[in-house]
Design an enzyme around this catalytic site. Structure first.
Site, short mmCIF file in Angstrom:
data_model
loop_
_atom_site.label_atom_id
_atom_site.label_comp_id
_atom_site.label_asym_id
_atom_site.label_seq_id
_atom_site.Cartn_x
_atom_site.Cartn_y
_atom_site.Cartn_z
N ASP A 1 -31.68 -37.37 8.92
CA ASP A 1 -31.51 -36.96 7.53
C ASP A 1 -30.12 -36.32 7.40
OD1 ASP A 1 -32.91 -36.41 4.79
OD2 ASP A 1 -31.90 -34.52 5.32
N GLU B 1 -27.48 -34.12 4.64
CA GLU B 1 -27.18 -33.45 3.39
C GLU B 1 -25.70 -33.71 3.11
OE1 GLU B 1 -29.63 -32.32 1.71
OE2 GLU B 1 -31.05 -32.44 3.37
N HIS C 1 -34.83 -30.06 2.09
CA HIS C 1 -33.40 -30.26 1.84
C HIS C 1 -32.51 -29.55 2.86
CE1 HIS C 1 -34.17 -32.60 -1.67
NE2 HIS C 1 -34.81 -31.61 -2.29
N ASP D 1 -36.21 -31.89 7.22
CA ASP D 1 -36.58 -33.14 6.55
C ASP D 1 -36.80 -34.26 7.58
OD1 ASP D 1 -36.42 -31.86 4.16
OD2 ASP D 1 -34.65 -32.94 3.41
#
Length: 743
Positions: free
Chosen positions: A583, A585, A721, A726
Site C-alpha cells: 500500500d 500513501e 490510511h 492498510d
C-alpha cells in the site's frame, strides 16, 4: 542537442534531389508523361517550382490562392497563372468537387449557400428548402449534406467566390516518378525532411544504387500493381456502404486483373497473385462465388489454392476439389499448402469414412499440459517463462526476431552492403528481392558457402564480429536489443549437427534465403537454455489455436534436429506462490505527477507472513493539507525521511519473484512503477487486485472499500490510511480470495 534548422527552400531541394536521382537511374523506363513532367518542371521559374512543390507536399488536390501564402514565394496569383499555363494546375472540374468539399471551411460553405440562394426568387428558395432547415448554426457535415441537395451549378458558384480555386494536374506522371524512387505510391517527401532534421537515418549501408527496373514493361506492371493496392482498400470501403454495387465493380476489376500480364519477375508475379487473391476474398465476402473462383484462378499458389479447394466443396463439386488436392499433395508450392492439402484430404476424402483430426488439431491435442498460475491469465508467455526460470532454465521470449536477427547478421553483406544488393535508395532498410525469392537466385554461391560456415569452429566469432560492427543500424528485418548476443551466440554454439556435420541452423536459414516471405514468421515463442541444450516452445493458452505457418516452423525445426514443441497452459492457483501485499500513501492521485510519501508491504506465502517493509518517503515537495488530514502525515514528519531513490534498491529486492497485490492495484502499482521509472529502473510484476477479486468471489456487497470490507468481515484495521496498516489488513482479504480461488 538542438535539431538543425532547415533552409527556407528545403522542400524544393528535396524534390530536385528525387528528380535527379530518378533521371540518373531510371531513364530507360521513364514514360513519356513523366519525362514531360520533369522537363516542364525544370522550365518553371523558381517561384513556380517552389509553389508547386509546396502544394504537392500538402494533402488533397484542391487549393485556394488564399491558403498559398509563403514569404519566400510572394503573391500566389501570378505564380498560379504560370503553373496553369504549364499544365500543372487547372480550374476546378466536376471530378475535383469531391476533394473540394472535403477541404472547404464552414465559412466558405456558408458563402456558397448564400450565393446559391441568390440564384432563386425568395418564394422558390423557401419552397426548395422547406424540408432542409438550412442555417449557419448547423455543423459542417449537416450543412454540406443539405447544400448538396440543391439543384445548382456549383462550379459556376465557386467561380464567384473571392478566392480562386485550382486543382493539381498530371498526378499520374508524378506518382510514377515517386514510385520509381520509393518502390511504392508515396504521398510526399517527408523522409527527406526527417533525414535533414537528424530524425531518420539514411545511407547507413551501400552508397551506390541500381535501378529497380530496366525493362519498361516490368516497370509499367509494377506501377499498375502498386496503384491497385490502395484502390482495393477504397473498393472495400465503398462496397461496405453500397454492397449492391459489388458484382458490377468486381466484374470491372476482373477485366483489369486479366490485363495484368504474366511475368518472369518473381516479385511482380507474387504481387500480381496477392492482388488477385484480395479480389477473390472480396468477391467471396459478397457471395459472388463464381467471380471469386475466377480471381483465385488468376492468382498463383497458396493461399489461393486453398480457396480453389474449399469453394467447390461448399458447392458440392467434390470431384474437382479432390483432383486439385491430389495435385497439391504431389507438387505443393510451400509447406503450408502441403499441410492444408494433407489435413483437408484426410478429413473430407478419407477412404475409410472415419473423420480424422487435422495435424494442427492433433498436435495441439497431444501437447503436454503445464500448470501456470492464473495470475498470468493475460500474459501466457510470461507465465511459462517464470515457470521454467524457477527450474533453473535461462529463458528468452525470442519468437521471430531471434531467427530474423540471425539471418540478417549472417548475410549482412549480401543483404545491405554488396554492390548488387537490392537497396534502391538511401532510405531503404530491407532488400527488395527478399519477398520474391530473388535473394537466393542472386547470391546462391555466397549463401551456400555461408550456410556451410555455420558449423565452423569460428562461427560464433564471425557472428559476434557482425553484431559488433552493425549494432544499432536501423533496418526493417529485425530489432536490436541488449540481450540479443545472449540468445544468438548459444544458438550457434549448441545447435545440433546432422550426420554430415552440418549445423541444424543451415536448413532453417537456407529456407529463409530461398523463400523469405514463407519462412520469416511463425517461429516458437520461447527459447530455453540449460546445460548446453536448447529447447523451443510454442505457448498455447486455453482456447488458443495453432496456425498453419506455426506448425510448419515447428516441423521444420524438429526435422532439422531441434527440440521444438507446443506446450499448453493449464491455469492453476499455486499454493506456494509468494505475494507482496503493498500500500502507498501519496501527495495526490496522479502517478505521473504526484509522489509516494509512505510505503508499507507484507510478504506472504501460503497464508504466512514472511517479512515486512515499511518506510516514510521524502517526496521533496510540499504535502497538501487534505493529504495530511487523510493520513496524518505532514511535511515535518518527512523532512528527515529517505527519498525513494534511497530505498529503491531494498524495495526492488523485497519485491523480486513475487506477485504484486494491492487494494485497487492499478493505483499502487502505477505509483511504484512511476517512481522506478524516474530512476530508469525497469519494473514489471504480475498483479492481483483485491478490489477486483473481492467483487468476483464475494459479489453483492454494498461497498468494496478497504474500510467497509474490514467492517464486513471483522478484519482489524487500527490506523486506516497508513501504509503498513492498510497492507496488513489487505493480507486478510488475499487469504479469503485465495481460499475461493483454490476451491
Amino acid at each position: 542537442m538542438a535539431q538543425p534548422e532547415l533552409d527556407s527552400g528545403y522542400y524544393l531541394q528535396h524534390f530536385n534531389e528525387l528528380l535527379q536521382f530518378v533521371r540518373a537511374h531510371y531513364q530507360s523506363v521513364l514514360s513519356a508523361d513523366s519525362c514531360a513532367f520533369i522537363d516542364d518542371f525544370m522550365a518553371l521559374s523558381e517561384q513556380a517550382q517552389q509553389l508547386l512543390v509546396r502544394m504537392l507536399n500538402r494533402k488533397g488536390q484542391v487549393f485556394s490562392d488564399a491558403e498559398l501564402n509563403y514569404a519566400e514565394i510572394g503573391p500566389a496569383a501570378p505564380v498560379l497563372a504560370d503553373l496553369t499555363t504549364a499544365g500543372f494546375v487547372a480550374t476546378l472540374s466536376r471530378q475535383d468537387l469531391a476533394d473540394f468539399w472535403l477541404r472547404l471551411t464552414k465559412d466558405t460553405l456558408w458563402q456558397l449557400v448564400q450565393l446559391a440562394k441568390n440564384e432563386f426568387a425568395a418564394a422558390d428558395w423557401a419552397a426548395l428548402t422547406a424540408d432542409m432547415a438550412i442555417k449557419k448554426s448547423l455543423t459542417k457535415p449537416l450543412l454540406l449534406g443539405a447544400a448538396l441537395k440543391l439543384p445548382v451549378n456549383w462550379l459556376a458558384l465557386i467561380d464567384k467566390l473571392p478566392q480562386r480555386y485550382v486543382a493539381l494536374q498530371r498526378q499520374d506522371a508524378l506518382n510514377y516518378l515517386y514510385f520509381l524512387y520509393f518502390g511504392r505510391i508515396e504521398a510526399n517527401l517527408s523522409l527527406f525532411t526527417l533525414r535533414d532534421l537528424g530524425i531518420r537515418q539514411s545511407g547507413q549501408f551501400k552508397q551506390q544504387f541500381q535501378p529497380r527496373f530496366t525493362d519498361p514493361g516490368q516497370a509499367k506492371l509494377a506501377y499498375q500493381l502498386a496503384k491497385a493496392k490502395p484502390a482495393l482498400i477504397e473498393l472495400g470501403k465503398q462496397l461496405k456502404k453500397q454492397p449492391q454495387l459489388s458484382e458490377q465493380q468486381l466484374s470491372g476489376w476482373l477485366d483489369e486483373a486479366g490485363s495484368w500480364p504474366q511475368t518472369e519477375d518473381n516479385s511482380l508475379q507474387l504481387k500480381r497473385s496477392e492482388r488477385c487473391y484480395q479480389l477473390g476474398k472480396l468477391a467471396e465476402q459478397y457471395q459472388l462465388a463464381e467471380l471469386a473462383m475466377r480471381f483465385y484462378q488468376l492468382s498463383e499458389g497458396f493461399p489461393a489454392s486453398e480457396r480453389l479447394v474449399r469453394l467447390p466443396v461448399q458447392q458440392q463439386q467434390r470431384s474437382a476439389a479432390e483432383a486439385l488436392l491430389q495435385q497439391l499433395l504431389q507438387d505443393p508450392s510451400c509447406d503450408e499448402e502441403w499441410l492444408f492439402a494433407d489435413d483437408f484430404y484426410r478429413r473430407k476424402f478419407n477412404p475409410s469414412g472415419v473423420v480424422q483430426r487435422s495435424q494442427l488439431t492433433q498436435l495441439l491435442h497431444d501437447a503436454p499440459l503445464v500448470g501456470v498460475d492464473e495470475l498470468y491469465l493475460a500474459k501466457a508467455e510470461q507465465g511459462l517463462m517464470a515457470f521454467y526460470r524457477e527450474q533453473g532454465y535461462t529463458v528468452f521470449h525470442s519468437e521471430n526476431n531471434l531467427w530474423l536477427a540471425l539471418f540478417g547478421l549472417w548475410f549482412w553483406h549480401e543483404l545491405f552492403e554488396h554492390e548488387h544488393s537490392t537497396l534502391h535508395n538511401p532510405f531503404e532498410r530491407r532488400p527488395g528481392n527478399l519477398a520474391s525469392g530473388g535473394f537466393y537466385q542472386q547470391f546462391a554461391a555466397e549463401i551456400d558457402t555461408k550456410l556451410q560456415q555455420l558449423s565452423a569452429p569460428d562461427a560464433s566469432n564471425r557472428l559476434l564480429a557482425a553484431l559488433s560492427a552493425h549494432y544499432g543500424k536501423a533496418n526493417n528485418l529485425f530489432y536490436w536489443h541488449s540481450d540479443l548476443a545472449e540468445q544468438l551466440l548459444p544458438l550457434l554454439t549448441f545447435s545440433p549437427k546432422s550426420a554430415d556435420g552440418s549445423s541444424a541452423l543451415s536448413p532453417i536459414l537456407g529456407a529463409m534465403a530461398q523463400d523469405f516471405k514463407r519462412h520469416c514468421s511463425g517461429y516458437p515463442d520461447l527459447l530455453l537454455m540449460k546445460d548446453g541444450a536448447l529447447q523451443f516452445i510454442e505457448v498455447k493458452a486455453p482456447g488458443d489455436k495453432i496456425q498453419r505457418h506455426q506448425l510448419a516452423r515447428l516441423l521444420a525445426l524438429k526435422q532439422a534436429g531441434f527440440n521444438a514443441r507446443i506446450e499448453k497452459l493449464q491455469w492453476i492457483v499455486d499454493p506456494n506462490r509468494i505475494y507482496v501485499v503493498l500500500d502507498v500513501e501519496t501527495t495526490g492521485g496522479k502517478a505521473g505527477t504526484d509522489r509516494v510519501i509512505e510505503i508499507g508491504a507484507v510478504k506472504v506465502q501460503a497464508g504466512e507472513v514472511l517479512a515486512t517493509f515499511s518506510s516514510l518517503i521524502n517526496p521533496q515537495r510540499y504535502i497538501p493539507s487534505f493529504i495530511t488530514r487523510l493520513t496524518g502525515i505532514n511535511s515535518a514528519m518527512l523532512s528527515d525521511a529517505p527519498t525513494f531513490a534511497d530505498i529503491a534498491g531494498k524495495l526492488n529486492e523485497f519485491l523480486q519473484g513475487a506477485v504484486f497485490v494491492a487494494h485497487n492495484a492499478k493505483f499502487d502499482y502505477g505509483f511504484i512503477r512511476s517512481e522506478f521509472t524516474r530512476l530508469q529502473i525497469p519494473f514489471d510484476m504480475p498483479q492481483l487486485c483485491t478490489v477486483v477479486n473481492m467483487r468476483r468471489y464475494y459479489p453483492g456487497l454494498s461497498s468494496y472499500s478497504l474500510g467497509k470490507l474490514c467492517e464486513q468481515f471483522d478484519i482489524t484495521l487500527t490506523n486506516h490510511h497508513r501504509a503498513l496498516d492498510d497492507a496488513t489488513a489487505t493480507v486478510e482479504l488475499l487469504k479469503m480470495i485465495n481460499a475461493k480461488r483454490s476451491s
